[in-house]
Design a protein around this motif. Structure first.
Motif, PDB file in Angstrom:
ATOM      1  N   ILE A  64     -21.584 103.115  37.198  1.00 38.02           N
ATOM      2  CA  ILE A  64     -20.477 102.950  37.969  1.00 38.02           C
ATOM      3  C   ILE A  64     -20.917 103.265  39.337  1.00 38.02           C
ATOM      4  O   ILE A  64     -20.079 101.906  39.806  1.00 38.02           O
ATOM      5  N   PHE A  73     -21.235 102.239  30.345  1.00 42.37           N
ATOM      6  CA  PHE A  73     -19.714 103.205  31.355  1.00 42.37           C
ATOM      7  C   PHE A  73     -20.477 103.878  31.854  1.00 42.37           C
ATOM      8  O   PHE A  73     -19.540 105.315  32.271  1.00 42.37           O
ATOM      9  N   LEU A 128     -10.572 100.561  36.745  1.00 37.13           N
ATOM     10  CA  LEU A 128     -11.549 101.212  35.849  1.00 37.13           C
ATOM     11  C   LEU A 128     -10.408 102.496  35.296  1.00 37.13           C
ATOM     12  O   LEU A 128      -9.768 103.466  36.535  1.00 37.13           O
ATOM     13  N   LYS A 131     -14.349 101.851  28.743  1.00 36.81           N
ATOM     14  CA  LYS A 131     -14.497 102.111  27.223  1.00 36.81           C
ATOM     15  C   LYS A 131     -13.513 101.621  26.640  1.00 36.81           C
ATOM     16  O   LYS A 131     -12.334 101.251  27.043  1.00 36.81           O
ATOM     17  N   ASP A 145     -20.276 102.374  23.882  1.00 35.93           N
ATOM     18  CA  ASP A 145     -19.363 102.725  26.120  1.00 35.93           C
ATOM     19  C   ASP A 145     -20.428 103.302  26.111  1.00 35.93           C
ATOM     20  O   ASP A 145     -19.585 103.772  27.578  1.00 35.93           O
ATOM     21  N   THR A 185     -15.291  94.761  30.962  1.00 38.11           N
ATOM     22  CA  THR A 185     -16.186  95.894  31.420  1.00 38.11           C
ATOM     23  C   THR A 185     -16.734  95.610  32.388  1.00 38.11           C
ATOM     24  O   THR A 185     -16.637  95.238  33.332  1.00 38.11           O
ATOM     25  N   LEU A 186     -17.880  96.559  32.344  1.00 38.50           N
ATOM     26  CA  LEU A 186     -18.624  97.194  34.107  1.00 38.50           C
ATOM     27  C   LEU A 186     -19.558  95.564  34.221  1.00 38.50           C
ATOM     28  O   LEU A 186     -19.360  95.014  35.265  1.00 38.50           O
ATOM     29  N   GLU A 213      -9.736 105.200  32.911  1.00 37.66           N
ATOM     30  CA  GLU A 213     -11.082 106.520  32.086  1.00 37.66           C
ATOM     31  C   GLU A 213      -9.833 107.061  30.930  1.00 37.66           C
ATOM     32  O   GLU A 213      -8.569 107.029  31.180  1.00 37.66           O
TER      33      GLU A 213
END
Length: 195
Positions: free
Chosen positions: A166, A161, A123, A10, A157, A103-104, A125
């Motif tokens: 995910i 996400f 990833l 994010k 976000d 981004t994802l 967080e």
């Protein structure tokens, strides 16, 4: 065969800081890939350093010529902004390892383009309250702060996400950036195992 380390998370999770630290890690030999965008340039940014800045026509020409690897479009409070990665000669996987931020969704497109085995997901967080404060502090420093866009991005976000997305992307390992030194060490160990 080289690999692509793909940082994602994010907004305001510290991706840019971690990106810069990993580039300095000589044992990985990571090369930069400069993405493209149609958004306005920010204070202290330089064309060809953080991004290649272009316009909608430039994006359409690259897309038409089959050069766009992945792209994302955001309908912001200030118009349509695109972010994208281009097959413009920056990638030489036979010779180098690379690092990208996205981004994802862009990670999945990049993995599809280069193959699952060639893209390493990282990833990052962080607590939402900390992220929001960081975003606000950064936006205040801009000549023309775009608070509406900052809020739109923050809220977006959560969907981009989501836990479901995910999981669907097959990302099993995550890195919490509550302590930069510790987080960076965990990421380095993970990358060493994957390269």
């Amino acid at each position: 065969m080289g690999k692509i380390v793909y940082l994602m998370g994010k907004s305001s999770t510290g991706k840019d800081t971690i990106y810069k630290k990993l580039l300095q890690e000589s044992s990985f030999g990571l090369q930069r890939v400069i993405p493209y965008t149609t958004r306005p340039i920010r204070i202290k940014e330089q064309d060809g350093i953080e991004y290649f800045f272009t316009d909608e026509e430039g994006f359409e020409n690259l897309l038409k010529n089959g050069k766009v690897i992945e792209h994302r479009a955001y309908h912001t409070y200030h118009g349509l902004w695109r972010y994208f990665t281009v097959d413009d000669g920056q990638f030489h996987l036979q010779e180098h390892n690379y690092i990208c931020i996205g981004t994802l969704e862009s990670f999945e497109s990049t993995r599809k383009y280069f193959g699952n085995e060639n893209v390493i997901p990282v990833l990052i967080e962080l607590d939402d309250g900390v992220r929001l404060q960081r975003a606000l502090d950064r936006e205040r420093k801009q000549a023309s702060p775009k608070y509406e866009e900052m809020c739109r991005r923050f809220l977006s976000d959560s969907e981009d996400f989501s836990e479901e997305k995910i999981r669907k992307a097959g990302i099993a390992r995550r890195f919490y950036n509550g302590n930069l030194v510790k987080c960076l060490q965990e990421i380095k160990e993970y990358i060493s195992e994957q390269l």
